[in-house]
Design a protein around this motif. Structure first.
Motif, PDB file in Angstrom:
ATOM      1  N   HIS A  55      26.868  77.263  31.892  1.00 21.49           N
ATOM      2  CA  HIS A  55      25.566  76.840  32.409  1.00 21.49           C
ATOM      3  C   HIS A  55      24.622  78.036  32.444  1.00 21.49           C
ATOM      4  O   HIS A  55      24.504  78.715  33.468  1.00 21.49           O
ATOM      5  N   LEU A  58      21.667  78.713  35.365  1.00 18.05           N
ATOM      6  CA  LEU A  58      22.127  78.144  36.623  1.00 18.05           C
ATOM      7  C   LEU A  58      22.977  79.170  37.358  1.00 18.05           C
ATOM      8  O   LEU A  58      23.854  79.808  36.761  1.00 18.05           O
ATOM      9  N   PRO A  60      24.800  80.277  41.523  1.00 19.46           N
ATOM     10  CA  PRO A  60      25.414  79.659  42.709  1.00 19.46           C
ATOM     11  C   PRO A  60      24.405  78.963  43.614  1.00 19.46           C
ATOM     12  O   PRO A  60      24.743  77.985  44.283  1.00 19.46           O
ATOM     13  N   GLY A  62      21.505  77.564  42.480  1.00 19.98           N
ATOM     14  CA  GLY A  62      20.667  76.645  41.717  1.00 19.98           C
ATOM     15  C   GLY A  62      20.015  77.334  40.533  1.00 19.98           C
ATOM     16  O   GLY A  62      20.561  78.300  39.987  1.00 19.98           O
ATOM     17  N   SER A  89      22.122  71.913  32.949  1.00 14.85           N
ATOM     18  CA  SER A  89      21.336  72.920  33.648  1.00 14.85           C
ATOM     19  C   SER A  89      19.958  72.356  33.950  1.00 14.85           C
ATOM     20  O   SER A  89      19.367  71.688  33.096  1.00 14.85           O
ATOM     21  N   ILE A 119      26.524  68.637  43.707  1.00 13.23           N
ATOM     22  CA  ILE A 119      25.916  69.826  44.281  1.00 13.23           C
ATOM     23  C   ILE A 119      24.402  69.624  44.371  1.00 13.23           C
ATOM     24  O   ILE A 119      23.758  69.246  43.388  1.00 13.23           O
ATOM     25  N   LEU A 122      21.056  70.232  41.547  1.00 12.87           N
ATOM     26  CA  LEU A 122      21.427  70.513  40.165  1.00 12.87           C
ATOM     27  C   LEU A 122      21.230  69.329  39.235  1.00 12.87           C
ATOM     28  O   LEU A 122      20.897  69.510  38.065  1.00 12.87           O
ATOM     29  N   ASN A 231      38.197  78.007  35.996  1.00 17.53           N
ATOM     30  CA  ASN A 231      37.646  77.304  37.158  1.00 17.53           C
ATOM     31  C   ASN A 231      38.729  76.529  37.896  1.00 17.53           C
ATOM     32  O   ASN A 231      38.727  76.477  39.134  1.00 17.53           O
ATOM     33  N   THR A 282      28.053  78.946  38.105  1.00 18.20           N
ATOM     34  CA  THR A 282      28.012  78.692  39.554  1.00 18.20           C
ATOM     35  C   THR A 282      29.025  79.627  40.224  1.00 18.20           C
ATOM     36  O   THR A 282      28.707  80.766  40.522  1.00 18.20           O
ATOM     37  N   VAL A 283      30.243  79.165  40.417  1.00 19.91           N
ATOM     38  CA  VAL A 283      31.244  80.023  41.060  1.00 19.91           C
ATOM     39  C   VAL A 283      31.944  80.950  40.068  1.00 19.91           C
ATOM     40  O   VAL A 283      32.632  81.881  40.478  1.00 19.91           O
TER      41      VAL A 283
END
Length: 357
Positions: A55, A58, A60, A62, A89, A119, A122, A231, A282-283
């Protein structure tokens, strides 16, 4: 970066044959080029790597600004990623297409989810009655892909549950196909992946809830899988975050995590087309594709893993391998990654569109 005629001699994986590659005007040439600069000999050459689920644009929190999105793309490129499928995204990153110093991007538009079932901030959020129209909008704004959120925690049930009625999802997938787009979906849970595969979806992201029956159906239909192993390693963290309020969800996530290698391995053994993606943005940090390749090698060996991130993934996303007339996008390793997979962390040379980086 500089543009000049180049020559490389080495093994173009997965073949063992030693070949000469001649590059001019950014593409692979058919014949020897007098005066070309030899930039690599004796190395192991791999078509530019792919991150089939990330992504760009993008973070964590936004959407991110252009400078941050550029840094994300450059982090991917630094490890040899030259083709990206942006799997959702809210940020417009079309400016990347005009910059020859950055990877090529295939976009899936914006995530599509139900209100309060993903989330915050997003996704394009719609109720089931609006799904078909939203799929058509995202198909027209992307580069041949649409991304659904297939399941997420249902707070009333206290566990993962599908977002879309199966019949509505089937109508939406058919609409995307009419628009010339393929559809993929975030799926952790068992019911959502089974229903979406039966509905004719083109790809599944994560796929931790796959059953033996569903992987057989995926192989029969040609449905692809991008498991995002780096992930999936975060599932215990997600489980802990929800443990107090949603113990059933927490236990479910831990179970999916515990059998992740078995599940993805089952899909590979059934003949499902598996591709490499990190879910960066994100993470997960960008630039994790070497880690993903090493994780996939635990599932099916080095050739399976590297092919999932290179020569098998590129044509799936509309890219080319190292054939005459193709864009000269490649990575060279000093050691053979098919025997020492960890070498993917240390590319010796990267060439993007015929330019040495």
């Amino acid at each position: 970066m500089s543009q000049r005629a180049l020559h490389l001699r080495g093994r173009v994986l997965p073949s063992d044959e030693v070949v000469d590659l001649w590059i001019a005007d950014g593409v692979i040439q058919a014949e020897r080029i007098a005066g070309a600069e030899t930039v690599s000999t004796g190395g192991f050459i791999v078509p530019g790597l792919v991150d089939a689920h990330c992504h760009i644009g993008l973070g964590p929190g936004g959407p991110v600004d252009e400078a941050t999105a550029r840094a994300q793309a450059e982090a991917d490129l630094a490890v040899g990623v030259m083709l990206v499928r942006d799997a959702g995204s809210p940020t417009n990153t079309r400016w990347i297409d005009d910059d020859p110093r950055l990877p090529k991007v295939r976009r899936a538009g914006r995530h599509i989810a139900r209100p309060k079932r993903y989330i915050r901030g997003l996704a394009a959020e719609v109720q089931p009655g609006g799904l078909v129209d939203e799929v058509r909008r995202q198909a027209r704004s992307g580069d041949g892909w649409v991304k659904l959120v297939g399941d997420w925690i249902d707070r009333d049930k206290g566990d993962l549950a599908p977002l879309w009625p199966a019949g509505v999802a089937a109508e939406a997938i058919a609409a995307a196909h009419e628009e010339g787009a393929r559809v993929t979906a975030h799926c952790f849970q068992e019911q959502s992946v089974a229903e979406l595969v039966a509905a004719g979806i083109d790809c599944i992201e994560h796929g931790t809830g796959l059953s033996p029956e569903v992987v057989v159906e995926m192989a029969r239909r040609g449905t692809a899988l991008v498991p995002t192993m780096v992930n999936l390693a975060n599932f215990p963290t997600y489980a802990a975050q929800g443990a107090a309020k949603f113990p059933a969800y927490s236990a479910h996530m831990l179970d999916l995590h515990a059998r992740r290698y078995e599940t993805i391995g089952m899909a590979r053994e059934a003949g499902v087309h598996v591709y490499s993606g990190t879910d960066a943005g994100t993470v997960v940090a960008h630039g994790r594709t070497p880690d993903e390749i090493v994780e996939l090698a635990k599932v099916g060996g080095a050739e399976f893993a590297l092919g999932a991130a290179s020569w098998r993934a590129r044509p799936w996303l509309g890219g080319e391998n190292l054939i005459v007339g193709a864009s000269a996008d490649l990575v060279v390793y000093d050691e053979n990654p098919l025997t020492t997979i960890e070498v993917v962390h240390n590319p010796a040379l990267r060439v993007l569109r015929g330019r040495v980086l």
